[in-house]
Write a protein that holds these residues in place. Sequence first.
Motif, short mmCIF file in Angstrom:
data_model
loop_
_atom_site.label_atom_id
_atom_site.label_comp_id
_atom_site.label_asym_id
_atom_site.label_seq_id
_atom_site.Cartn_x
_atom_site.Cartn_y
_atom_site.Cartn_z
N ASN A 1 34.67 58.75 5.96
CA ASN A 1 33.59 59.15 4.91
C ASN A 1 31.98 58.83 5.26
N TYR A 2 31.88 60.18 5.68
CA TYR A 2 29.72 60.01 6.08
C TYR A 2 29.19 60.07 4.55
N TYR A 3 28.25 59.09 3.88
CA TYR A 3 27.08 59.98 2.43
C TYR A 3 26.40 60.23 2.84
N GLN A 4 25.65 60.89 1.65
CA GLN A 4 24.62 61.59 0.94
C GLN A 4 24.20 61.12 0.52
N PRO A 5 23.26 60.95 0.32
CA PRO A 5 22.75 60.03 -0.91
C PRO A 5 22.48 61.46 -2.11
N LYS A 6 22.03 61.17 -3.31
CA LYS A 6 21.41 62.37 -4.21
C LYS A 6 21.08 61.92 -5.05
N VAL A 7 18.95 62.70 -5.17
CA VAL A 7 18.71 61.13 -6.03
C VAL A 7 17.73 62.22 -7.11
N GLN A 8 17.93 62.02 -8.35
CA GLN A 8 16.76 62.10 -8.96
C GLN A 8 15.13 63.03 -8.97
N VAL A 9 14.85 64.29 -9.27
CA VAL A 9 13.72 64.51 -8.92
C VAL A 9 12.72 63.53 -9.38
N GLU B 1 15.07 58.15 -8.45
CA GLU B 1 15.75 57.66 -8.68
C GLU B 1 17.36 57.70 -7.88
N ILE B 2 18.32 56.64 -7.49
CA ILE B 2 19.41 57.30 -6.75
C ILE B 2 20.40 57.64 -7.18
N VAL B 3 20.73 58.91 -8.04
CA VAL B 3 21.82 58.85 -8.59
C VAL B 3 23.75 59.30 -7.94
N GLY B 4 23.54 58.69 -7.12
CA GLY B 4 25.00 59.00 -6.06
C GLY B 4 25.05 59.26 -5.13
N VAL B 5 26.11 59.97 -4.45
CA VAL B 5 26.26 60.23 -2.82
C VAL B 5 27.48 60.66 -2.89
N GLU B 6 27.21 61.80 -1.84
CA GLU B 6 28.17 62.65 -1.76
C GLU B 6 29.51 62.96 -0.41
N THR B 7 30.34 62.56 -0.02
CA THR B 7 31.68 61.82 0.64
C THR B 7 30.58 62.95 1.47
N LEU B 8 31.35 63.07 2.86
CA LEU B 8 31.36 64.43 3.81
C LEU B 8 32.03 63.81 5.06
N VAL B 9 33.20 63.82 5.23
CA VAL B 9 34.63 63.45 5.94
C VAL B 9 34.32 64.13 7.23
N ARG B 10 33.81 62.76 8.35
CA ARG B 10 33.79 63.45 10.15
C ARG B 10 35.22 62.52 10.68
N TRP B 11 35.57 63.29 12.27
CA TRP B 11 36.74 63.00 12.42
C TRP B 11 36.03 62.13 13.27
N GLN B 12 36.75 60.94 12.98
CA GLN B 12 36.40 59.95 15.13
C GLN B 12 37.05 59.93 15.92
N HIS B 13 37.10 61.44 17.07
CA HIS B 13 38.44 61.28 18.00
C HIS B 13 37.93 59.65 18.58
N PRO B 14 39.22 60.29 19.20
CA PRO B 14 39.13 58.90 19.85
C PRO B 14 38.49 58.96 21.30
N ALA B 15 39.01 60.26 21.67
CA ALA B 15 38.17 61.31 22.90
C ALA B 15 36.64 61.93 23.19
N ASP B 16 36.99 62.87 22.00
CA ASP B 16 35.66 63.68 21.62
C ASP B 16 34.76 62.80 20.96
N ARG C 1 19.89 62.04 5.80
CA ARG C 1 20.60 62.65 6.25
C ARG C 1 22.47 61.54 6.15
N PRO C 2 23.12 62.29 6.29
CA PRO C 2 25.08 61.30 6.08
C PRO C 2 24.50 60.36 6.91
N MET C 3 25.29 59.22 6.21
CA MET C 3 25.65 58.31 7.15
C MET C 3 26.89 57.57 6.75
#
Length: 407
Positions: free
Chosen positions: A160-168, A172-187, A380-382
Amino acid sequence: MDDHKDFRILVIDDEAFMLKLIGKALHRLGYSQVFTCSGGQSGLDFIKSAPSPPQLVLLDLNMPQMDGIEFIRHLADGNFTGSIILISGEDERTLQSVEKLLTSSRITVLGYLVKPVKPAALKLLIERWRPFVSARQQSSIKTYSVESVSRAIHNAELVNYYQPKVQVASGEIVGVETLVRWQHPADGLIYPDRFVPLAENNNLIDELSYAIIRQALGDLGGWQLAGLSLPVSINLSMENLKNLDFADAVFELIAQAGQSAEDITLEVTESRLVQSIKVALDILTRFKLKRVNLSIDDFGTGHSSLSQLRDFPFDELKVDRGFVHGAWANKKLHAIYSASLGLARQLEMTIVAEGVEDLDDWNLLRQSGCDQAQGYFIARPMPAQDVPAWVADWEIRRRELVTQASE
Ligand code: C2E
Ligand code: CA
Ligand code: CA
């Protein structure tokens, strides 16, 4: 990522003066592989004979022999897979419809420049293109099999990578969105568009979602230990809403992790037609009754629509980034963005703008009273472990942003 200097860019324009001007501007931005052609036919010949085709073509629409649209038709036939930026002296509306017309071909149109071309506008478009190219170059190498995706889920290769969401208003930080990545062993790191649809089409999406939710709940717990309260948003696919057991399985995961439903938001986008509104409604309503928050994702796109708003009990509306980034300078985008904002207000939903990429976007949200923001301008997602350091950095940046704008 400095290898962008190696990107190959072709500029096609019948005016020698424009070729010179744009060539110079590109050099100044650090691109050394810039080629120019004075017409459509010579452009096509160049692309055909070049050892490796350009990744980006800047194209004048109005040319005496072959016009830009004709050129693009030939280009599409020739399997060109790069991106295009349109240039024209036409008014913006015409360019917008040409852009629309082209999105139906496989060529990516990054946007358009109105003559006289301003270097600043060029810079903006190119910067939008760069990350896109690197993601695509990496991901277009190969397609994956169902078996390999299934293995990835079970071997814990999904991260999971996470991208923050903030109050305009406050930053203030209100949370994070989960964005999945595949850590591929070769690619290396693979983006979700390469494997989420595969999982959706092959009955793997529930397992994939459980793995992601389990990880998100674990990371939520880790941040809590570090003194951070960061509610997590999780993307669901409509395919998840076909199986009545899905909700129970998610409640079970939340309970096992010792977390509370209020800290979880589920983002739903209609990536395909809902087969049974009844089942989807049943599942979403049960989430809602257990205090899980529901969000309608990519609002404004063909798939995420008014009828969904009518049918499902959403708490949050995420305006698609296609109506956010650049809306400050584009009447149509601005109208759609504002209408979404009005709709969310009337329905008493929280509104989140996605795709906030620069200060102009951010300022529009502030002026229009948007609730929350997400996008590259903020972060950016991290990976989960990078989040605490980002939170500390943001505390400093946020103060500047909020005070600057209120002066
Ligand atoms: P999404 O839910 O709309 O997520 C936002 C996407 O926009 C992410 O792409 C994010 O990296 C990107 N993004 C964020 N800020 C900006 C910005 O300022 N400018 C631009 N140009 N892009 C920005 P990503 O991570 O490649 O994810 C693509 C899509 O894959 C997501 O779109 C979501 O629909 C899907 N997805 C991701 N994770 C999951 C998952 O765990 N389950 C399911 N079912 N789908 C997922
Ligand atoms: Ca989302
Ligand atoms: Ca979205």
